[in-house]
Design a protein around this motif. Structure first.
Motif, PDB file in Angstrom:
ATOM      1  N   THR A 130      23.643  46.651 -17.683  1.00  0.00           N
ATOM      2  CA  THR A 130      24.949  46.481 -17.824  1.00  0.00           C
ATOM      3  C   THR A 130      25.522  47.517 -17.106  1.00  0.00           C
ATOM      4  O   THR A 130      25.415  48.657 -17.035  1.00  0.00           O
ATOM      5  CB  THR A 130      25.523  46.848 -19.208  1.00  0.00           C
ATOM      6  N   LEU A 131      26.316  47.312 -15.913  1.00  0.00           N
ATOM      7  CA  LEU A 131      27.387  47.825 -15.177  1.00  0.00           C
ATOM      8  C   LEU A 131      28.777  47.737 -15.632  1.00  0.00           C
ATOM      9  O   LEU A 131      29.506  46.732 -15.482  1.00  0.00           O
ATOM     10  CB  LEU A 131      27.076  47.652 -13.587  1.00  0.00           C
ATOM     11  N   ASN A 132      29.362  48.897 -16.196  1.00  0.00           N
ATOM     12  CA  ASN A 132      30.651  48.923 -16.962  1.00  0.00           C
ATOM     13  C   ASN A 132      31.687  49.947 -16.488  1.00  0.00           C
ATOM     14  O   ASN A 132      31.582  51.103 -16.819  1.00  0.00           O
ATOM     15  CB  ASN A 132      30.321  49.149 -18.477  1.00  0.00           C
ATOM     16  N   ALA A 133      32.280  49.264 -15.471  1.00  0.00           N
ATOM     17  CA  ALA A 133      33.302  50.307 -14.520  1.00  0.00           C
ATOM     18  C   ALA A 133      34.767  50.292 -15.053  1.00  0.00           C
ATOM     19  O   ALA A 133      35.293  49.355 -15.586  1.00  0.00           O
ATOM     20  CB  ALA A 133      33.313  49.821 -13.351  1.00  0.00           C
ATOM     21  N   GLU A 134      35.325  51.674 -15.163  1.00  0.00           N
ATOM     22  CA  GLU A 134      36.543  51.767 -15.471  1.00  0.00           C
ATOM     23  C   GLU A 134      37.334  51.228 -14.508  1.00  0.00           C
ATOM     24  O   GLU A 134      38.463  50.476 -14.769  1.00  0.00           O
ATOM     25  CB  GLU A 134      36.935  53.180 -15.633  1.00  0.00           C
ATOM     26  N   ARG A 135      36.896  51.227 -13.254  1.00  0.00           N
ATOM     27  CA  ARG A 135      37.681  50.649 -11.987  1.00  0.00           C
ATOM     28  C   ARG A 135      36.884  49.379 -11.521  1.00  0.00           C
ATOM     29  O   ARG A 135      36.758  48.427 -12.079  1.00  0.00           O
ATOM     30  CB  ARG A 135      38.291  51.691 -11.025  1.00  0.00           C
ATOM     31  N   HIS A 136      36.204  49.787 -10.352  1.00  0.00           N
ATOM     32  CA  HIS A 136      35.582  48.783  -9.544  1.00  0.00           C
ATOM     33  C   HIS A 136      33.991  48.540  -9.894  1.00  0.00           C
ATOM     34  O   HIS A 136      33.314  49.522 -10.020  1.00  0.00           O
ATOM     35  CB  HIS A 136      35.789  48.468  -8.266  1.00  0.00           C
ATOM     36  N   VAL A 137      33.475  47.595  -9.799  1.00  0.00           N
ATOM     37  CA  VAL A 137      31.850  47.404  -9.498  1.00  0.00           C
ATOM     38  C   VAL A 137      31.693  46.605  -8.114  1.00  0.00           C
ATOM     39  O   VAL A 137      32.182  45.556  -7.795  1.00  0.00           O
ATOM     40  CB  VAL A 137      31.191  46.350 -10.492  1.00  0.00           C
ATOM     41  N   ASP A 138      31.157  47.294  -7.133  1.00  0.00           N
ATOM     42  CA  ASP A 138      31.446  47.206  -5.649  1.00  0.00           C
ATOM     43  C   ASP A 138      29.951  46.948  -5.161  1.00  0.00           C
ATOM     44  O   ASP A 138      29.144  47.836  -5.069  1.00  0.00           O
ATOM     45  CB  ASP A 138      31.891  48.334  -5.299  1.00  0.00           C
ATOM     46  N   PHE A 139      29.601  45.799  -4.452  1.00  0.00           N
ATOM     47  CA  PHE A 139      28.509  45.257  -3.861  1.00  0.00           C
ATOM     48  C   PHE A 139      28.785  45.109  -2.429  1.00  0.00           C
ATOM     49  O   PHE A 139      27.809  44.633  -1.673  1.00  0.00           O
ATOM     50  CB  PHE A 139      28.065  44.007  -4.238  1.00  0.00           C
ATOM     51  N   SER A 140      29.975  45.643  -1.912  1.00  0.00           N
ATOM     52  CA  SER A 140      29.924  45.542  -0.644  1.00  0.00           C
ATOM     53  C   SER A 140      29.140  46.402   0.568  1.00  0.00           C
ATOM     54  O   SER A 140      29.293  45.913   1.548  1.00  0.00           O
ATOM     55  CB  SER A 140      31.533  46.060  -0.331  1.00  0.00           C
ATOM     56  N   GLY A 141      28.521  47.244  -0.166  1.00  0.00           N
ATOM     57  CA  GLY A 141      27.582  48.120   0.517  1.00  0.00           C
ATOM     58  C   GLY A 141      26.183  47.259   0.823  1.00  0.00           C
ATOM     59  O   GLY A 141      25.345  47.552   1.605  1.00  0.00           O
ATOM     60  N   GLY A 142      26.065  46.120   0.283  1.00  0.00           N
ATOM     61  CA  GLY A 142      24.824  45.392   0.488  1.00  0.00           C
ATOM     62  C   GLY A 142      23.756  45.368  -0.566  1.00  0.00           C
ATOM     63  O   GLY A 142      22.702  44.851  -0.235  1.00  0.00           O
ATOM     64  N   GLY A 143      23.939  45.954  -1.723  1.00  0.00           N
ATOM     65  CA  GLY A 143      23.063  45.956  -2.604  1.00  0.00           C
ATOM     66  C   GLY A 143      22.962  44.753  -3.257  1.00  0.00           C
ATOM     67  O   GLY A 143      23.741  43.825  -3.534  1.00  0.00           O
ATOM     68  N   ALA A 144      21.873  44.893  -4.120  1.00  0.00           N
ATOM     69  CA  ALA A 144      21.620  43.381  -4.974  1.00  0.00           C
ATOM     70  C   ALA A 144      20.985  43.846  -6.418  1.00  0.00           C
ATOM     71  O   ALA A 144      19.940  44.730  -6.312  1.00  0.00           O
ATOM     72  CB  ALA A 144      20.728  42.419  -4.259  1.00  0.00           C
ATOM     73  N   LEU A 145      21.032  43.102  -7.346  1.00  0.00           N
ATOM     74  CA  LEU A 145      20.431  42.909  -8.637  1.00  0.00           C
ATOM     75  C   LEU A 145      19.457  41.821  -8.789  1.00  0.00           C
ATOM     76  O   LEU A 145      20.073  40.690  -8.924  1.00  0.00           O
ATOM     77  CB  LEU A 145      21.192  43.296  -9.774  1.00  0.00           C
ATOM     78  N   LEU A 146      18.241  42.085  -8.805  1.00  0.00           N
ATOM     79  CA  LEU A 146      16.996  40.838  -8.770  1.00  0.00           C
ATOM     80  C   LEU A 146      16.303  41.105 -10.058  1.00  0.00           C
ATOM     81  O   LEU A 146      15.408  41.964 -10.116  1.00  0.00           O
ATOM     82  CB  LEU A 146      16.286  40.843  -7.727  1.00  0.00           C
ATOM     83  N   ALA A 147      16.561  40.400 -11.157  1.00  0.00           N
ATOM     84  CA  ALA A 147      16.117  40.451 -12.372  1.00  0.00           C
ATOM     85  C   ALA A 147      15.008  38.940 -12.470  1.00  0.00           C
ATOM     86  O   ALA A 147      15.493  37.819 -12.383  1.00  0.00           O
ATOM     87  CB  ALA A 147      17.104  40.340 -13.626  1.00  0.00           C
ATOM     88  N   ARG A 148      13.798  39.358 -12.569  1.00  0.00           N
ATOM     89  CA  ARG A 148      12.811  38.663 -12.214  1.00  0.00           C
ATOM     90  C   ARG A 148      12.238  38.070 -13.322  1.00  0.00           C
ATOM     91  O   ARG A 148      11.329  37.251 -13.263  1.00  0.00           O
ATOM     92  CB  ARG A 148      11.722  38.897 -11.190  1.00  0.00           C
ATOM     93  N   ASN A 149      12.424  38.264 -14.511  1.00  0.00           N
ATOM     94  CA  ASN A 149      12.119  37.693 -15.890  1.00  0.00           C
ATOM     95  C   ASN A 149      13.137  36.783 -16.348  1.00  0.00           C
ATOM     96  O   ASN A 149      14.248  36.973 -16.736  1.00  0.00           O
ATOM     97  CB  ASN A 149      11.679  38.966 -16.721  1.00  0.00           C
ATOM     98  N   ALA A 150      12.409  35.733 -17.038  1.00  0.00           N
ATOM     99  CA  ALA A 150      13.411  34.524 -17.737  1.00  0.00           C
ATOM    100  C   ALA A 150      14.198  35.209 -18.892  1.00  0.00           C
ATOM    101  O   ALA A 150      15.225  34.718 -19.204  1.00  0.00           O
ATOM    102  CB  ALA A 150      12.450  33.553 -18.188  1.00  0.00           C
ATOM    103  N   GLY A 151      13.712  36.353 -19.444  1.00  0.00           N
ATOM    104  CA  GLY A 151      14.650  37.059 -20.550  1.00  0.00           C
ATOM    105  C   GLY A 151      15.403  38.122 -20.157  1.00  0.00           C
ATOM    106  O   GLY A 151      16.020  38.706 -20.957  1.00  0.00           O
ATOM    107  N   SER A 152      15.464  38.393 -18.732  1.00  0.00           N
ATOM    108  CA  SER A 152      16.273  39.467 -18.168  1.00  0.00           C
ATOM    109  C   SER A 152      17.917  38.814 -18.276  1.00  0.00           C
ATOM    110  O   SER A 152      18.004  37.838 -18.408  1.00  0.00           O
ATOM    111  CB  SER A 152      15.850  39.881 -16.781  1.00  0.00           C
ATOM    112  N   ARG A 153      18.645  39.793 -18.293  1.00  0.00           N
ATOM    113  CA  ARG A 153      20.034  39.562 -18.185  1.00  0.00           C
ATOM    114  C   ARG A 153      20.814  40.573 -17.499  1.00  0.00           C
ATOM    115  O   ARG A 153      20.383  42.109 -17.628  1.00  0.00           O
ATOM    116  CB  ARG A 153      20.577  39.486 -19.558  1.00  0.00           C
ATOM    117  N   VAL A 154      22.121  40.264 -16.828  1.00  0.00           N
ATOM    118  CA  VAL A 154      22.784  41.162 -16.174  1.00  0.00           C
ATOM    119  C   VAL A 154      24.249  41.045 -16.762  1.00  0.00           C
ATOM    120  O   VAL A 154      24.758  39.975 -17.023  1.00  0.00           O
ATOM    121  CB  VAL A 154      22.905  41.018 -14.723  1.00  0.00           C
ATOM    122  N   ASP A 155      24.972  42.227 -16.923  1.00  0.00           N
ATOM    123  CA  ASP A 155      26.545  42.101 -17.468  1.00  0.00           C
ATOM    124  C   ASP A 155      27.033  42.971 -16.564  1.00  0.00           C
ATOM    125  O   ASP A 155      26.795  44.366 -16.607  1.00  0.00           O
ATOM    126  CB  ASP A 155      26.499  42.647 -18.943  1.00  0.00           C
TER     127      ASP A 155
END
Length: 326
Positions: A161-186
């Protein structure tokens, strides 16, 4: 320090504002689950920095009569720095894995120069559910932003979970890769309040998230027309809350199903599924690809739009192989 089934708290607060408090852990802190009672470890630097280079252990081991769920770990301060060799675990051998909370002013995931590398976070997600939040710290000494500038990959059925007061910023080219069927991203942006300013900022070309499920909530936009939020998710929920005139709308491209919800979401809404057709009207069958649903989710009113005569305010829902591509 050992307190199985109990609580360990290391805290520091500087008496003078000109002197920064520091909580530095290079040793071993152990508060494992005991007789199914979870342990808790908290490193708190009020007005200062938490530095973690040792071991924080709130596991629920399987040996003997232990069992139970994993415990809770918190690292909280104006700045939180996690060393490459740090070992942090709330893993449960027989129950549910616990949670590690990271609570700074701002936070950067980067291969170098940040607060935590992507490879380290990926490894730590194999033994923790991880929450990074700037929602309670951001205004104190930073902007409340979370930057994802590095690739984070993990294989466990855990959540990030990424919970930002302001921005969640992917503009730097990063990525979140969850490879399990039970994984989750918020992802949550603008969580200082319902009228807060906060967007999920995407890279114009890179996929931001690949996971089984993803929830994205923002106060002032998800992606934009030049850089839509690109995802590979089976089930994607996009919620644009009361934007207070700040929104750039919702711009997203996903390979799976998409559900939209929002209230007073200003700006265009352009959501597409990458492969095949989406929903079809009048009972027609939908081809392989993703479905797009618009409606009430978790008590948030369905989306609506009004054309003020200037051509603005349209909702555009499209599926198919045209337009953007991964």
């Amino acid at each position: 320090i050992q307190a199985d089934g109990g609580r360990i708290v290391l805290t520091a607060k500087a008496a003078d504002r000109l002197i920064r408090s520091v909580v530095n852990n290079d040793g071993v802190l152990e508060a494992q689950t005991l007789a199914r009672v979870g342990g808790s470890i908290q490193l708190l630097a009020v007005g200062g920095e938490v530095q973690v280079g040792g071991k924080l252990d709130a596991r629920a081991p399987a040996a003997g009569t232990a069992g139970g769920d994993g415990g809770f770990i918190e690292t909280s301060g104006d700045k939180v720095a996690i060393g490459r060799g740090a070992v942090i675990t709330t893993h449960a051998s027989q129950g549910r894995t616990g949670t590690w909370l990271i609570d700074p002013n701002d936070f950067t995931i980067a291969a170098s120069g940040g607060n935590l590398t992507g490879s380290s976070l990926g490894s730590l997600l194999d033994s923790n559910n991880v929450t990074i939040t700037t929602a309670t710290q951001g205004s104190a000494g930073g902007h409340g932003d979370i930057f994802v500038n590095d690739q984070v990959a993990w294989s466990a059925a855990t959540g990030l979970t990424l919970n930002a007061e302001r921005h969640v910023d992917f503009s730097g080219g990063g990525a979140l890769l969850a490879r399990n069927a039970g994984s989750r991203v918020d992802l949550g942006a603008g969580n200082a309040g319902v009228n807060g300013v906060g967007a999920v900022i995407a890279h114009p070309d890179h996929i931001a998230v690949s996971a089984a499920s993803l929830r994205v909530t923002a106060s002032s936009g998800i992606g934009n027309s030049a850089a839509p939020l690109r995802t590979q998710v089976n089930h994607l929920l996009l919620v644009n809350r009361n934007a207070g005139g700040q929104a750039s709308g919702i711009h997203a491209l996903n390979t799976g199903d998409v559900t939209l919800a929002g209230s007073n979401a200003n700006g265009d809404i352009d959501v597409r599924t990458a492969d095949g057709a989406g929903t079809s009207g009048n009972g027609a069958a939908a081809a392989a690809g993703g479905n797009i649903r618009v409606g009430t989710v978790d008590g948030v009113a369905g989306l609506s739009t009004t054309d003020n005569g200037s051509g603005q305010g349209h909702i555009i829902l499209a599926t198919g192989r045209g337009g953007w591509a991964f």
